[in-house]
Design a protein around this motif. Structure first.
Motif, PDB file in Angstrom:
ATOM      1  N   LEU A  64     -39.262  -9.448  44.851  1.00  0.00           N
ATOM      2  CA  LEU A  64     -38.798 -10.625  44.113  1.00  0.00           C
ATOM      3  C   LEU A  64     -40.237 -11.706  43.588  1.00  0.00           C
ATOM      4  O   LEU A  64     -40.122 -12.099  42.545  1.00  0.00           O
ATOM      5  CB  LEU A  64     -38.025 -11.662  45.067  1.00  0.00           C
ATOM      6  CG  LEU A  64     -36.448 -11.480  45.126  1.00  0.00           C
ATOM      7  CD1 LEU A  64     -35.795 -12.080  45.961  1.00  0.00           C
ATOM      8  CD2 LEU A  64     -35.980 -11.431  43.769  1.00  0.00           C
ATOM      9  N   SER A  65     -41.147 -11.727  44.579  1.00  0.00           N
ATOM     10  CA  SER A  65     -42.293 -12.248  44.243  1.00  0.00           C
ATOM     11  C   SER A  65     -43.109 -11.677  43.028  1.00  0.00           C
ATOM     12  O   SER A  65     -43.507 -12.379  42.170  1.00  0.00           O
ATOM     13  CB  SER A  65     -43.279 -12.454  45.266  1.00  0.00           C
ATOM     14  OG  SER A  65     -42.772 -13.286  46.164  1.00  0.00           O
ATOM     15  N   VAL A  66     -43.023 -10.151  43.175  1.00  0.00           N
ATOM     16  CA  VAL A  66     -43.655  -9.608  42.028  1.00  0.00           C
ATOM     17  C   VAL A  66     -43.043  -9.682  40.545  1.00  0.00           C
ATOM     18  O   VAL A  66     -43.694  -9.938  39.556  1.00  0.00           O
ATOM     19  CB  VAL A  66     -43.980  -8.043  42.517  1.00  0.00           C
ATOM     20  CG1 VAL A  66     -44.545  -7.245  41.134  1.00  0.00           C
ATOM     21  CG2 VAL A  66     -45.126  -8.034  43.392  1.00  0.00           C
ATOM     22  N   ILE A  67     -41.657  -9.240  40.646  1.00  0.00           N
ATOM     23  CA  ILE A  67     -41.061  -9.461  39.254  1.00  0.00           C
ATOM     24  C   ILE A  67     -40.918 -10.577  38.776  1.00  0.00           C
ATOM     25  O   ILE A  67     -40.684 -10.737  37.278  1.00  0.00           O
ATOM     26  CB  ILE A  67     -39.747  -8.818  39.496  1.00  0.00           C
ATOM     27  CG1 ILE A  67     -38.665  -9.606  40.226  1.00  0.00           C
ATOM     28  CG2 ILE A  67     -39.911  -7.392  40.028  1.00  0.00           C
ATOM     29  CD1 ILE A  67     -37.136  -9.213  40.354  1.00  0.00           C
ATOM     30  N   SER A  68     -40.907 -11.659  39.500  1.00  0.00           N
ATOM     31  CA  SER A  68     -40.803 -13.110  38.975  1.00  0.00           C
ATOM     32  C   SER A  68     -42.247 -13.732  38.583  1.00  0.00           C
ATOM     33  O   SER A  68     -42.422 -14.845  38.003  1.00  0.00           O
ATOM     34  CB  SER A  68     -40.061 -14.152  40.069  1.00  0.00           C
ATOM     35  OG  SER A  68     -40.836 -14.233  41.089  1.00  0.00           O
ATOM     36  N   SER A  69     -43.261 -13.012  38.647  1.00  0.00           N
ATOM     37  CA  SER A  69     -44.879 -13.260  38.473  1.00  0.00           C
ATOM     38  C   SER A  69     -45.095 -13.507  37.036  1.00  0.00           C
ATOM     39  O   SER A  69     -44.295 -12.452  36.224  1.00  0.00           O
ATOM     40  CB  SER A  69     -45.681 -12.687  39.238  1.00  0.00           C
ATOM     41  OG  SER A  69     -45.581 -11.406  38.757  1.00  0.00           O
ATOM     42  N   PRO A  70     -45.790 -14.325  36.467  1.00  0.00           N
ATOM     43  CA  PRO A  70     -46.081 -14.219  35.076  1.00  0.00           C
ATOM     44  C   PRO A  70     -46.575 -13.001  34.365  1.00  0.00           C
ATOM     45  O   PRO A  70     -46.074 -12.509  33.431  1.00  0.00           O
ATOM     46  CB  PRO A  70     -47.168 -15.393  35.077  1.00  0.00           C
ATOM     47  CG  PRO A  70     -46.963 -16.313  36.303  1.00  0.00           C
ATOM     48  CD  PRO A  70     -46.513 -15.597  37.283  1.00  0.00           C
ATOM     49  N   THR A  71     -47.418 -12.301  35.487  1.00  0.00           N
ATOM     50  CA  THR A  71     -47.882 -11.079  35.005  1.00  0.00           C
ATOM     51  C   THR A  71     -46.960 -10.070  34.839  1.00  0.00           C
ATOM     52  O   THR A  71     -46.806  -9.164  33.589  1.00  0.00           O
ATOM     53  CB  THR A  71     -49.090 -10.615  35.810  1.00  0.00           C
ATOM     54  OG1 THR A  71     -48.407 -10.612  37.474  1.00  0.00           O
ATOM     55  CG2 THR A  71     -50.129 -11.268  36.022  1.00  0.00           C
ATOM     56  N   SER A  72     -45.959  -9.912  35.593  1.00  0.00           N
ATOM     57  CA  SER A  72     -44.764  -8.918  35.448  1.00  0.00           C
ATOM     58  C   SER A  72     -43.835  -9.190  34.339  1.00  0.00           C
ATOM     59  O   SER A  72     -43.370  -8.619  33.625  1.00  0.00           O
ATOM     60  CB  SER A  72     -44.020  -8.926  36.782  1.00  0.00           C
ATOM     61  OG  SER A  72     -44.680  -8.206  37.713  1.00  0.00           O
ATOM     62  N   ILE A  73     -43.543 -10.580  34.300  1.00  0.00           N
ATOM     63  CA  ILE A  73     -42.751 -10.950  32.931  1.00  0.00           C
ATOM     64  C   ILE A  73     -43.535 -10.455  31.779  1.00  0.00           C
ATOM     65  O   ILE A  73     -42.856 -10.058  30.856  1.00  0.00           O
ATOM     66  CB  ILE A  73     -42.624 -12.437  33.077  1.00  0.00           C
ATOM     67  CG1 ILE A  73     -41.677 -13.021  34.265  1.00  0.00           C
ATOM     68  CG2 ILE A  73     -42.131 -13.112  31.858  1.00  0.00           C
ATOM     69  CD1 ILE A  73     -41.653 -14.384  34.525  1.00  0.00           C
ATOM     70  N   ALA A  74     -44.758 -10.973  31.573  1.00  0.00           N
ATOM     71  CA  ALA A  74     -45.769 -10.545  30.271  1.00  0.00           C
ATOM     72  C   ALA A  74     -45.480  -8.754  30.345  1.00  0.00           C
ATOM     73  O   ALA A  74     -45.430  -8.431  29.042  1.00  0.00           O
ATOM     74  CB  ALA A  74     -46.913 -10.838  30.313  1.00  0.00           C
ATOM     75  N   LEU A  75     -45.655  -8.377  31.497  1.00  0.00           N
ATOM     76  CA  LEU A  75     -45.605  -6.775  31.208  1.00  0.00           C
ATOM     77  C   LEU A  75     -44.295  -6.329  30.669  1.00  0.00           C
ATOM     78  O   LEU A  75     -44.198  -5.450  29.700  1.00  0.00           O
ATOM     79  CB  LEU A  75     -45.944  -6.244  32.668  1.00  0.00           C
ATOM     80  CG  LEU A  75     -47.369  -5.659  32.688  1.00  0.00           C
ATOM     81  CD1 LEU A  75     -47.511  -5.221  34.199  1.00  0.00           C
ATOM     82  CD2 LEU A  75     -47.824  -4.513  31.907  1.00  0.00           C
ATOM     83  N   ASN A  76     -43.193  -6.690  31.293  1.00  0.00           N
ATOM     84  CA  ASN A  76     -41.875  -6.313  30.831  1.00  0.00           C
ATOM     85  C   ASN A  76     -41.375  -6.826  29.505  1.00  0.00           C
ATOM     86  O   ASN A  76     -40.846  -5.946  28.833  1.00  0.00           O
ATOM     87  CB  ASN A  76     -40.766  -6.916  31.863  1.00  0.00           C
ATOM     88  CG  ASN A  76     -40.897  -5.946  33.159  1.00  0.00           C
ATOM     89  OD1 ASN A  76     -40.298  -5.053  33.211  1.00  0.00           O
ATOM     90  ND2 ASN A  76     -41.316  -6.746  34.311  1.00  0.00           N
TER      91      ASN A  76
END
Length: 215
Positions: A99-111
């Protein structure tokens, strides 16, 4: 020299890890798309080094996705001595971490970037995201689920189905909402509570009565 192994089994030096962190930072700042020149400038290295380490731009993006996905891990457990409390704790650790990873700004930008590229048919970045993200993460958690079944703590017919159920309970609509810019309470305390709730719900569905839960 400090090294880390990415999901593909390749050793990353501390310098290479710093480059991938630079890629992630640029994606957040620029909305996803980055150039080799911009990465070299941000990471204070030559473009020649980037090509040597990662190949072309798609290779760099693939390594970046693997690096981000490598941050999602299940908790530690002893497969031979797995008990109910250890299983629950390992599942909670995985859930909170994911949850922490997928909601991070970096994962959001990647997705967001991968979705845009996939929609435009410009590259196979969507397949790379699936292969090194969701599918690779599944291969990390499935052994925990199988160990729980072998220990008689949970029961299910198909590991993939059990994994998808767990992921659905944990993720709910969080990922799509953060991708669309919704504001959620994703503080460490909230994430931990959501992880525990999802784990207890999963154990209520698949538990054999030997696993503790508060669902």
């Amino acid at each position: 020299m400090t090294t880390s192994t990415d999901p593909a089994g390749e050793e990353l030096t501390a310098r290479q890890q710093a480059v991938l962190d630079a890629v992630l930072a640029l994606m957040v700042e620029q909305g996803g798309d980055v150039t080799m020149t911009a990465v070299a400038r941000r990471a204070s290295c030559s473009k020649e080094s980037l090509y040597k380490w990662f190949g072309d731009r798609d290779g760099l993006l693939t390594a970046t996705i693997r690096w981000q996905a490598s941050k999602v891990r299940a908790g530690n457990y002893d497969r031979q001595r797995l008990d109910a409390l250890a299983l629950r704790d390992s599942l909670i650790r995985f859930a909170a971490n994911w949850l922490s990873v997928i909601s991070s700004p970096t994962s959001i930008a990647l997705n967001r970037f991968a979705i845009a590229r996939a929609g435009a048919g410009e590259s196979n970045l969507g397949a790379i995201m699936l292969g090194n993200g969701r599918f690779a993460i599944g291969e990390r958690l499935k052994p925990v689920l199988d160990a729980g079944r072998e220990a008689g703590l949970i029961t299910f017919a198909d590991t993939e189905t059990a994994f998808r159920t767990f992921l659905g309970l944990v993720g709910r609509d969080v990922q799509i909402r953060v991708l669309l810019g919704d504001t959620l309470d994703l503080s460490p305390a909230a994430v931990e509570a959501d992880a525990a709730r999802a784990t207890d719900q999963f154990l209520a569905l698949y538990g054999t009565g030997r696993a503790p839960g508060r669902a």
